[in-house]
Scaffold this active site. Sequence first.
Site, mmCIF file in Angstrom:
data_model
loop_
_atom_site.group_PDB
_atom_site.id
_atom_site.type_symbol
_atom_site.label_atom_id
_atom_site.label_comp_id
_atom_site.label_asym_id
_atom_site.label_seq_id
_atom_site.Cartn_x
_atom_site.Cartn_y
_atom_site.Cartn_z
ATOM 1 N N PRO A 1 0.826 -1.208 0.000
ATOM 2 C CA PRO A 1 0.000 0.000 0.000
ATOM 3 C C PRO A 1 0.860 1.258 0.000
ATOM 4 O O PRO A 1 1.878 1.338 0.693
ATOM 5 C CB PRO A 1 -0.798 -0.126 1.303
ATOM 6 C CG PRO A 1 -0.848 -1.589 1.572
ATOM 7 C CD PRO A 1 0.472 -2.120 1.095
ATOM 8 N N GLU A 2 0.437 2.238 -0.795
ATOM 9 C CA GLU A 2 1.138 3.512 -0.878
ATOM 10 C C GLU A 2 0.254 4.605 -0.278
ATOM 11 O O GLU A 2 -0.744 4.307 0.388
ATOM 12 C CB GLU A 2 1.525 3.781 -2.336
ATOM 13 C CG GLU A 2 2.414 2.676 -2.905
ATOM 14 C CD GLU A 2 2.816 2.883 -4.359
ATOM 15 O OE1 GLU A 2 2.876 4.045 -4.811
ATOM 16 O OE2 GLU A 2 3.055 1.880 -5.058
#
Length: 292
Positions: free
Chosen positions: A2-3
């Site tokens: 996840p960013e």
Amino acid sequence: MPELPEVEVVRRGLATWVAGRTVADVQVLHPRAVRRQPAGAADFTARLTGTTLGTAQRRGKYLWVPLAGTGAGFSLIGHLGMSGQLLVQDPSVPDETHLRVRLRFADGGRELRFVDQRTFGGLAVEEAEDGDPEGTPVSIAHIARDPLDARFDDAAFVAALRAKRTTVKRALLDQTLISGVGNIYADEALWRSKLHYDRPTATLTRPQALLLLANARDVMSAALAVGGTSFDSLYVNVNGESGYFSRDLDAYGREQEPCRRCGTPIRRAAWMNRSSYFCPRCQRVPRARSEG
């Protein structure tokens, strides 16, 4: 992994569902999930039990929730790693297969569960950086602000980027320079900017660097608006729902599909144990450098 958009979606969910609630009970079901707690699982449980959770905050890909009732400046800090999920579930919902930590609340309502298949993520209770008005935990105080942070300094970023002796994608993934950008959104921002990932940062003009920053900001804002990017069930929001930005990606994951600008097939190259996706026509390979 996840960013920024995905982590921000989770932060907003935590702010909605757990802020202001008092922790009645903590269960650590896998010690690796709290390995960043120096004194171990028992200390993690003791420090959380009886505290009231504040509004979740974020720095890049890290989340923290201030804790009332612990004295000055303690927070529950979390990193999702590659497969971590913070889920708000009704107590009647069966436990997830990879449930690692459970927080029950005094109001008897939905509980907070940390689920992590690969156990690369984790939670800890940590003190804030001394004198930091935002209460940033000590371990992440070195991480730069992200492009969606109101205090992000565009001019300072551009100057630092152009002064670095590296290549542009490496710089985008340097969390001490700019946080929250990972492999997916770096490729997307570079495609929008017509820059090859291996372009030396010293060769960027100021307008090119500003355009790259603007494109990184725009693509992450667009992803945030639709819940982030989900390629599988590992990334979901606190209610277990996937994001939909994968439908709008222009470069990442589109090997051999036509570039949406010029029609040339998108190429994938091995890069730092990952992959980089780019258009060989729109994003010209720098002279005297290889594509990989």
